[in-house]
Design a protein around this motif. Sequence first.
Motif, PDB file in Angstrom:
ATOM      1  N   ALA A  19      42.493   8.136   1.885  1.00 35.03           N
ATOM      2  CA  ALA A  19      42.393   7.782   0.461  1.00 35.03           C
ATOM      3  C   ALA A  19      41.035   8.212  -0.111  1.00 35.03           C
ATOM      4  N   VAL A  20      39.967   8.014   0.638  1.00 37.38           N
ATOM      5  CA  VAL A  20      38.635   8.437   0.196  1.00 37.38           C
ATOM      6  C   VAL A  20      38.609   9.957   0.026  1.00 37.38           C
ATOM      7  N   LEU A  21      39.177  10.681   0.973  1.00 38.86           N
ATOM      8  CA  LEU A  21      39.194  12.142   0.886  1.00 38.86           C
ATOM      9  C   LEU A  21      40.096  12.642  -0.240  1.00 38.86           C
ATOM     10  N   ALA A  22      41.167  11.924  -0.534  1.00 41.04           N
ATOM     11  CA  ALA A  22      42.022  12.307  -1.665  1.00 41.04           C
ATOM     12  C   ALA A  22      41.251  12.169  -2.975  1.00 41.04           C
ATOM     13  N   ARG A  23      40.384  11.177  -3.051  1.00 38.26           N
ATOM     14  CA  ARG A  23      39.586  10.945  -4.253  1.00 38.26           C
ATOM     15  C   ARG A  23      38.400  11.918  -4.353  1.00 38.26           C
ATOM     16  N   ASP A  24      37.679  12.122  -3.238  1.00 32.90           N
ATOM     17  CA  ASP A  24      36.401  12.837  -3.274  1.00 32.90           C
ATOM     18  C   ASP A  24      36.429  14.233  -2.658  1.00 32.90           C
ATOM     19  N   ARG A  25      37.368  14.504  -1.794  1.00 36.18           N
ATOM     20  CA  ARG A  25      37.602  15.799  -1.150  1.00 36.18           C
ATOM     21  C   ARG A  25      36.539  16.262  -0.162  1.00 36.18           C
ATOM     22  N   TYR A  26      35.257  16.130  -0.488  1.00 42.00           N
ATOM     23  CA  TYR A  26      34.170  16.693   0.318  1.00 42.00           C
ATOM     24  C   TYR A  26      33.031  15.688   0.411  1.00 42.00           C
ATOM     25  N   CYS A  27      31.954  16.089   1.057  1.00 44.27           N
ATOM     26  CA  CYS A  27      30.699  15.343   0.983  1.00 44.27           C
ATOM     27  C   CYS A  27      30.371  15.208  -0.506  1.00 44.27           C
ATOM     28  N   LEU A  28      29.913  14.057  -0.924  1.00 44.03           N
ATOM     29  CA  LEU A  28      29.622  13.822  -2.347  1.00 44.03           C
ATOM     30  C   LEU A  28      28.515  14.703  -2.915  1.00 44.03           C
ATOM     31  N   ALA A  59      32.114   5.934   0.588  1.00 39.94           N
ATOM     32  CA  ALA A  59      31.922   7.284   0.061  1.00 39.94           C
ATOM     33  C   ALA A  59      31.714   8.251   1.225  1.00 39.94           C
ATOM     34  N   PRO A  60      32.206   9.498   1.097  1.00 35.17           N
ATOM     35  CA  PRO A  60      32.062  10.469   2.176  1.00 35.17           C
ATOM     36  C   PRO A  60      30.743  11.230   2.105  1.00 35.17           C
ATOM     37  N   GLY A  61      30.193  11.502   3.269  1.00 38.04           N
ATOM     38  CA  GLY A  61      28.995  12.329   3.347  1.00 38.04           C
ATOM     39  C   GLY A  61      28.951  13.023   4.693  1.00 38.04           C
ATOM     40  N   CYS A  62      28.406  14.227   4.702  1.00 35.04           N
ATOM     41  CA  CYS A  62      28.185  14.895   5.987  1.00 35.04           C
ATOM     42  C   CYS A  62      27.100  14.113   6.729  1.00 35.04           C
ATOM     43  N   LYS A  63      26.881  14.424   7.982  1.00 33.99           N
ATOM     44  CA  LYS A  63      25.912  13.671   8.782  1.00 33.99           C
ATOM     45  C   LYS A  63      24.526  13.642   8.122  1.00 33.99           C
ATOM     46  N   ASN A  64      24.035  14.802   7.648  1.00 34.65           N
ATOM     47  CA  ASN A  64      22.707  14.853   7.033  1.00 34.65           C
ATOM     48  C   ASN A  64      22.639  14.018   5.758  1.00 34.65           C
ATOM     49  N   HIS A  65      23.639  14.143   4.905  1.00 30.86           N
ATOM     50  CA  HIS A  65      23.613  13.391   3.655  1.00 30.86           C
ATOM     51  C   HIS A  65      23.875  11.899   3.891  1.00 30.86           C
ATOM     52  N   LYS A  80      33.123   3.778 -13.210  1.00 32.71           N
ATOM     53  CA  LYS A  80      34.568   3.792 -13.463  1.00 32.71           C
ATOM     54  C   LYS A  80      35.375   4.164 -12.225  1.00 32.71           C
ATOM     55  N   GLY A  81      35.035   3.558 -11.089  1.00 32.72           N
ATOM     56  CA  GLY A  81      35.798   3.738  -9.863  1.00 32.72           C
ATOM     57  C   GLY A  81      35.486   4.989  -9.062  1.00 32.72           C
ATOM     58  N   LEU A  82      34.513   5.784  -9.509  1.00 30.52           N
ATOM     59  CA  LEU A  82      34.132   6.992  -8.768  1.00 30.52           C
ATOM     60  C   LEU A  82      32.691   6.888  -8.292  1.00 30.52           C
ATOM     61  N   PRO A  83      32.440   7.318  -7.049  1.00 29.33           N
ATOM     62  CA  PRO A  83      31.053   7.359  -6.585  1.00 29.33           C
ATOM     63  C   PRO A  83      30.381   8.655  -7.044  1.00 29.33           C
ATOM     64  N   GLN A  95      17.838  14.489 -13.508  1.00 29.43           N
ATOM     65  CA  GLN A  95      18.241  13.135 -13.120  1.00 29.43           C
ATOM     66  C   GLN A  95      19.578  12.730 -13.736  1.00 29.43           C
ATOM     67  N   ARG A  96      20.597  13.498 -13.423  1.00 30.80           N
ATOM     68  CA  ARG A  96      21.970  13.185 -13.837  1.00 30.80           C
ATOM     69  C   ARG A  96      22.752  12.753 -12.607  1.00 30.80           C
ATOM     70  N   LEU A  97      23.783  11.961 -12.822  1.00 30.46           N
ATOM     71  CA  LEU A  97      24.696  11.619 -11.730  1.00 30.46           C
ATOM     72  C   LEU A  97      25.593  12.825 -11.511  1.00 30.46           C
ATOM     73  N   ARG A  98      25.804  13.166 -10.237  1.00 30.84           N
ATOM     74  CA  ARG A  98      26.552  14.375  -9.899  1.00 30.84           C
ATOM     75  C   ARG A  98      27.579  14.095  -8.804  1.00 30.84           C
ATOM     76  N   ARG A  99      28.578  14.984  -8.730  1.00 29.32           N
ATOM     77  CA  ARG A  99      29.603  14.944  -7.683  1.00 29.32           C
ATOM     78  C   ARG A  99      29.865  16.369  -7.219  1.00 29.32           C
ATOM     79  N   ASN A 100      30.214  16.514  -5.963  1.00 29.61           N
ATOM     80  CA  ASN A 100      30.586  17.820  -5.425  1.00 29.61           C
ATOM     81  C   ASN A 100      31.970  18.220  -5.948  1.00 29.61           C
ATOM     82  N   TYR A 101      32.839  17.238  -6.124  1.00 28.44           N
ATOM     83  CA  TYR A 101      34.197  17.483  -6.617  1.00 28.44           C
ATOM     84  C   TYR A 101      34.522  16.408  -7.645  1.00 28.44           C
ATOM     85  N   SER A 102      35.139  16.805  -8.725  1.00 32.89           N
ATOM     86  CA  SER A 102      35.627  15.853  -9.715  1.00 32.89           C
ATOM     87  C   SER A 102      37.085  16.156 -10.011  1.00 32.89           C
TER      88      SER A 102
END
Length: 114
Positions: A19-28, A59-65, A80-83, A95-102
């Motif tokens: 479910a987390v991967l369906a929402r975020d797909r990748y490392c954030l 929330a998903p993150g690679c090992k480094n992140h 609104k329900g998204l990290p 200094q904006r909030l960002r995502r790898n995938y939206s």
Amino acid sequence: MLLDFGRTRRFVPEVLQRAVLARDRYCLVPGCTAAVEQLEFHHTDPFALGGETKLDKIAPGCKNHHIEFDHEVVKIVWVKGLPWVLLPRDRDPAQRLRRNYSPPGVPTSIPIPE
């Protein structure tokens, strides 16, 4: 809720991982190209401090992140329900909030809510 394991499970069950991967797909973190198999699942409220294992707290993150999340070098902010991530000022002077995938219709960056 079906994807709410609360305090009963520290490690994220496979159904919740999906479910987390369906929402975020990748490392954030924007620009991270880690493969899905390399992702870890971060409790945005630390489990050791009472955090829960549920969809709106993981929330998903690679090992480094993931390490950067743990040390709050990169901060996770829920809107609104998204990290979203807030990168350090040296990596993101705007200094904006960002995502790898939206998802469609959601921008990849937004201003920090007041």
